[in-house]
Design a protein around this motif. Structure first.
Motif, PDB file in Angstrom:
ATOM      1  N   PHE A 117       1.793  34.810  22.187  1.00 29.90           N
ATOM      2  CA  PHE A 117       2.564  33.726  22.766  1.00 29.90           C
ATOM      3  C   PHE A 117       2.345  33.626  24.265  1.00 29.90           C
ATOM      4  O   PHE A 117       3.077  32.931  24.957  1.00 29.90           O
ATOM      5  N   LYS A 118       1.302  34.306  24.772  1.00 29.35           N
ATOM      6  CA  LYS A 118       1.055  34.272  26.202  1.00 29.35           C
ATOM      7  C   LYS A 118      -0.100  33.341  26.566  1.00 29.35           C
ATOM      8  O   LYS A 118       0.027  32.515  27.456  1.00 29.35           O
ATOM      9  N   HIS A 119      -1.224  33.458  25.873  1.00 30.51           N
ATOM     10  CA  HIS A 119      -2.409  32.669  26.205  1.00 30.51           C
ATOM     11  C   HIS A 119      -2.709  31.663  25.095  1.00 30.51           C
ATOM     12  O   HIS A 119      -2.630  31.978  23.915  1.00 30.51           O
ATOM     13  N   LEU A 120      -3.102  30.473  25.504  1.00 23.81           N
ATOM     14  CA  LEU A 120      -3.471  29.436  24.546  1.00 23.81           C
ATOM     15  C   LEU A 120      -4.806  29.752  23.879  1.00 23.81           C
ATOM     16  O   LEU A 120      -4.993  29.455  22.698  1.00 23.81           O
ATOM     17  N   LEU A 121      -5.716  30.366  24.593  1.00 29.16           N
ATOM     18  CA  LEU A 121      -7.037  30.675  24.032  1.00 29.16           C
ATOM     19  C   LEU A 121      -6.935  31.661  22.866  1.00 29.16           C
ATOM     20  O   LEU A 121      -7.623  31.501  21.853  1.00 29.16           O
ATOM     21  N   LEU A 122      -6.065  32.646  22.961  1.00 31.60           N
ATOM     22  CA  LEU A 122      -5.887  33.585  21.852  1.00 31.60           C
ATOM     23  C   LEU A 122      -5.292  32.900  20.625  1.00 31.60           C
ATOM     24  O   LEU A 122      -5.672  33.210  19.494  1.00 31.60           O
ATOM     25  N   ASP A 130      -4.228  29.411  31.528  1.00 31.72           N
ATOM     26  CA  ASP A 130      -3.989  29.031  30.131  1.00 31.72           C
ATOM     27  C   ASP A 130      -2.744  29.693  29.573  1.00 31.72           C
ATOM     28  O   ASP A 130      -2.623  29.906  28.383  1.00 31.72           O
ATOM     29  N   TYR A 131      -1.788  29.991  30.425  1.00 36.20           N
ATOM     30  CA  TYR A 131      -0.539  30.578  29.971  1.00 36.20           C
ATOM     31  C   TYR A 131       0.298  29.533  29.249  1.00 36.20           C
ATOM     32  O   TYR A 131       0.457  28.408  29.718  1.00 36.20           O
ATOM     33  N   LEU A 132       0.840  29.902  28.115  1.00 32.02           N
ATOM     34  CA  LEU A 132       1.684  28.974  27.390  1.00 32.02           C
ATOM     35  C   LEU A 132       3.035  28.786  28.054  1.00 32.02           C
ATOM     36  O   LEU A 132       3.698  27.776  27.827  1.00 32.02           O
ATOM     37  N   SER A 133       3.435  29.725  28.892  1.00 37.35           N
ATOM     38  CA  SER A 133       4.721  29.592  29.565  1.00 37.35           C
ATOM     39  C   SER A 133       4.704  28.537  30.660  1.00 37.35           C
ATOM     40  O   SER A 133       5.749  28.042  31.069  1.00 37.35           O
ATOM     41  N   SER A 134       3.519  28.158  31.129  1.00 39.09           N
ATOM     42  CA  SER A 134       3.437  27.136  32.174  1.00 39.09           C
ATOM     43  C   SER A 134       3.450  25.718  31.639  1.00 39.09           C
ATOM     44  O   SER A 134       3.474  24.769  32.404  1.00 39.09           O
ATOM     45  N   ILE A 135       3.413  25.563  30.311  1.00 40.83           N
ATOM     46  CA  ILE A 135       3.436  24.241  29.709  1.00 40.83           C
ATOM     47  C   ILE A 135       4.877  23.736  29.684  1.00 40.83           C
ATOM     48  O   ILE A 135       5.784  24.411  29.194  1.00 40.83           O
ATOM     49  N   SER A 189      -3.625  38.672   8.348  1.00 36.95           N
ATOM     50  CA  SER A 189      -3.822  39.260   9.672  1.00 36.95           C
ATOM     51  C   SER A 189      -3.998  38.172  10.727  1.00 36.95           C
ATOM     52  O   SER A 189      -3.517  38.303  11.852  1.00 36.95           O
ATOM     53  N   GLY A 190      -4.656  37.073  10.372  1.00 36.22           N
ATOM     54  CA  GLY A 190      -4.765  35.932  11.287  1.00 36.22           C
ATOM     55  C   GLY A 190      -3.417  35.302  11.567  1.00 36.22           C
ATOM     56  O   GLY A 190      -3.124  34.897  12.700  1.00 36.22           O
ATOM     57  N   ILE A 191      -2.566  35.217  10.548  1.00 33.77           N
ATOM     58  CA  ILE A 191      -1.224  34.664  10.738  1.00 33.77           C
ATOM     59  C   ILE A 191      -0.393  35.567  11.630  1.00 33.77           C
ATOM     60  O   ILE A 191       0.339  35.090  12.515  1.00 33.77           O
ATOM     61  N   ILE A 192      -0.504  36.868  11.457  1.00 36.45           N
ATOM     62  CA  ILE A 192       0.246  37.812  12.288  1.00 36.45           C
ATOM     63  C   ILE A 192      -0.212  37.725  13.734  1.00 36.45           C
ATOM     64  O   ILE A 192       0.606  37.714  14.663  1.00 36.45           O
ATOM     65  N   VAL A 193      -1.510  37.642  13.954  1.00 43.82           N
ATOM     66  CA  VAL A 193      -2.021  37.523  15.325  1.00 43.82           C
ATOM     67  C   VAL A 193      -1.576  36.201  15.943  1.00 43.82           C
ATOM     68  O   VAL A 193      -1.193  36.156  17.113  1.00 43.82           O
ATOM     69  N   PHE A 194      -1.588  35.124  15.164  1.00 45.48           N
ATOM     70  CA  PHE A 194      -1.155  33.821  15.684  1.00 45.48           C
ATOM     71  C   PHE A 194       0.323  33.848  16.063  1.00 45.48           C
ATOM     72  O   PHE A 194       0.716  33.286  17.087  1.00 45.48           O
ATOM     73  N   CYS A 195       1.138  34.497  15.254  1.00 46.74           N
ATOM     74  CA  CYS A 195       2.573  34.554  15.554  1.00 46.74           C
ATOM     75  C   CYS A 195       2.888  35.507  16.703  1.00 46.74           C
ATOM     76  O   CYS A 195       3.910  35.336  17.375  1.00 46.74           O
ATOM     77  N   SER A 196       2.042  36.483  16.939  1.00 47.83           N
ATOM     78  CA  SER A 196       2.345  37.461  17.985  1.00 47.83           C
ATOM     79  C   SER A 196       1.742  37.102  19.343  1.00 47.83           C
ATOM     80  O   SER A 196       2.145  37.672  20.350  1.00 47.83           O
TER      81      SER A 196
END
Length: 95
Positions: A22-27, A85-90, A13-20
């Motif tokens: 993709f918006k915030h770095l904190l999550l 902390d948006y990953l899209s701004s990196i 479940s942690g792997i699924i949450v990590f893969c899903s």
């Protein structure tokens, strides 16, 4: 027997949450810490059942804390430079 299945379910479940996420770095960082905690509990139970020493668990915790500190420092740097902390701004070109 059921405890091992519960640990595997928590890890997946942690792997699924990590893969899903993709918006915030904190999550993403929180899901990585959740997976590290699950692996820690699984290692603790395995070493407790087989009567092994717990020095490896201490070493694992040290590396987990270092990983968390590095992730938080990247998050603070990103918020200071980008304002969010948006990953899209990196962008790789900005580093």
């Amino acid at each position: 027997m059921y405890l091992e299945y519960l640990m595997l379910f928590n890890l997946f479940s942690g792997i699924i949450v990590f893969c899903s996420t993709f918006k915030h770095l904190l999550l993403s960082l929180l899901s990585l810490e959740y997976m590290a905690l699950t692996v820690f509990l699984f290692l603790f139970l395995v070493m407790l059942n087989y009567g092994m020493e717990f020095y490896f668990i201490l070493l694992f915790l040290v590396f987990t804390v270092c990983e968390g500190a590095l992730g938080l420092s990247i998050l603070v740097t990103l918020v200071r430079t980008q304002g969010n902390d948006y990953l899209s701004s990196i962008s790789v070109l900005m580093w």
